[in-house]
Every structure is written in structure tokens, then in C-alpha cells.
Design an enzyme around this catalytic site. Structure first.
Site, PDB file in Angstrom:
ATOM      1  N   GLY A 171      41.438  31.744  27.809  1.00  0.00           N
ATOM      2  CA  GLY A 171      40.151  32.156  28.346  1.00  0.00           C
ATOM      3  C   GLY A 171      40.314  32.744  29.738  1.00  0.00           C
ATOM      4  O   GLY A 171      39.642  32.356  30.687  1.00  0.00           O
ATOM      5  N   HIS A 172      41.285  33.660  29.841  1.00  0.00           N
ATOM      6  CA  HIS A 172      41.519  34.379  31.101  1.00  0.00           C
ATOM      7  C   HIS A 172      42.433  35.572  30.821  1.00  0.00           C
ATOM      8  O   HIS A 172      42.967  35.724  29.714  1.00  0.00           O
ATOM      9  CB  HIS A 172      42.142  33.445  32.157  1.00  0.00           C
ATOM     10  CG  HIS A 172      43.336  32.687  31.694  1.00  0.00           C
ATOM     11  ND1 HIS A 172      44.548  33.287  31.432  1.00  0.00           N
ATOM     12  CD2 HIS A 172      43.511  31.375  31.409  1.00  0.00           C
ATOM     13  CE1 HIS A 172      45.404  32.377  31.038  1.00  0.00           C
ATOM     14  NE2 HIS A 172      44.804  31.201  30.988  1.00  0.00           N
ATOM     15  N   ALA A 173      42.607  36.404  31.841  1.00  0.00           N
ATOM     16  CA  ALA A 173      43.584  37.501  31.786  1.00  0.00           C
ATOM     17  C   ALA A 173      44.435  37.393  33.045  1.00  0.00           C
ATOM     18  O   ALA A 173      44.111  36.622  33.952  1.00  0.00           O
ATOM     19  CB  ALA A 173      42.858  38.844  31.742  1.00  0.00           C
TER      20      ALA A 173
END
Ligand code: TYD
Length: 140
Positions: free
Chosen positions: A50-52
Site C-alpha cells: 500500500g505504497h510506492a
């Protein structure tokens, strides 16, 4: 080749004693490996990721069991089910990624190009969309 999300098949050596697979930096994995971490004992129904990342690149391998990885480059989403320890999912920088649907006793091995740096994370999806727009504007 454009740096894009792809499944990389890893070497697999089979004999009557069982199987062996291997990852060497700059060969199957297209970067120098700075760090490795693994995710395990994930309770049913939990999500990870749930991130980049702005710079970090990764290769994700299902060492045991299975799980889904959803990748999103800001334009399109793709979902991969990883269930074989001789496949790695390569994720370039600037791609949103989430992991879910972990089977019991699954182990996700992640090789990373960069050392851990929270400042490299894009943690919020709205910020990610703005980042993708900015990248497209400055690097067409
Ligand atoms: P986090 O990035 O939230 O995990 P996920 O990839 O599933 O989103 O990391 C969970 C915790 O582990 C957080 O407190 C930061 C820590 N961590 C490190 O200290 N070093 C690392 O290399 C990683 C990936 C996480």
C-alpha cells in the site's frame, strides 16, 4: 527495454533430491541488491504494502504459499498471483503496490535495490497520483 512490471523466471535445478532456485544480482534480478526482507505469519485477510517508492526497485518471490500483488502505475492496475518460488515479480520505482490474500504459512521474499529509507516511500494514493502526473510532465 522500458522499466516495467514483469514476471521474471528464475533458474530452477531439479533432481531427485528436490529443487533449487537462485537469484544473482544483475542477472535474473536487474539491479544490485542492497537489502532483503521477508513477510510471513500474515493473519488471514490482512493487506501489506500500500505504497510506492520514488527510487527503490524490488523483486518479490513467493518462497512458500501464495499471495496476490496488485500493481498500479497510475494509469492501469494489474493483479498477479504469486505461488511458485521460481518466479519473481519485478517492480520498478514509481509503481503503487499492494499485497493481499496471503495463504496460511506463506512467505514473501523481497529483494530491494536500495537501503531502507522511509523518505523514499509515497504512502498516500493521492500523493502517488500527483507524483505520476509530475513525472509525466517533467519526463515525457
Ligand atoms: P512497512 O513498510 O510498513 O511494511 P509493508 O511493506 O508491508 O508496507 O514496514 C513495516 C515495519 O517494518 C515498519 O515499522 C518499518 C519496518 N521496516 C524496516 O525497518 N526496514 C525495512 O527494510 C522494511 C521493509 C520495513
Amino acid at each position: 527495454m522500458k522499466d516495467e512490471v514483469r514476471i521474471i523466471q528464475l533458474p530452477k535445478f531439479l533432481d531427485r533430491r528436490g529443487n533449487l532456485s537462485v537469484i544473482e544480482e544483475m542477472q535474473a534480478v536487474p539491479f544490485s541488491i542492497a537489502r532483503t526482507y521477508w513477510i510471513y505469519d500474515v493473519p488471514g485477510g490482512e493487506r501489506r504494502g500500500g505504497h510506492a517508492y520514488r527510487n527503490n526497485r524490488e523483486l518479490i518471490v513467493a518462497l512458500s504459499g501464495s499471495f496476490d500483488v496488485t500493481v498500479d502505475d497510475g494509469t492501469a492496475k494489474r493483479r498477479f498471483r504469486l505461488s511458485r518460488s521460481y518466479y519473481g515479480l519485478y517492480i520498478p520505482a514509481g509503481v503503487w503496490r499492494e499485497m493481499d490474500d496471503f495463504s496460511t504459512n506463506s512467505v514473501a521474499l523481497i529483494l530491494a535495490s536500495d537501503n531502507y529509507d522511509r523518505a523514499d516511500y509515497i504512502e498516500n494514493y493521492k500523493q502517488f497520483k500527483a507524483y505520476v502526473r509530475e513525472q509525466a510532465r517533467t519526463r515525457p
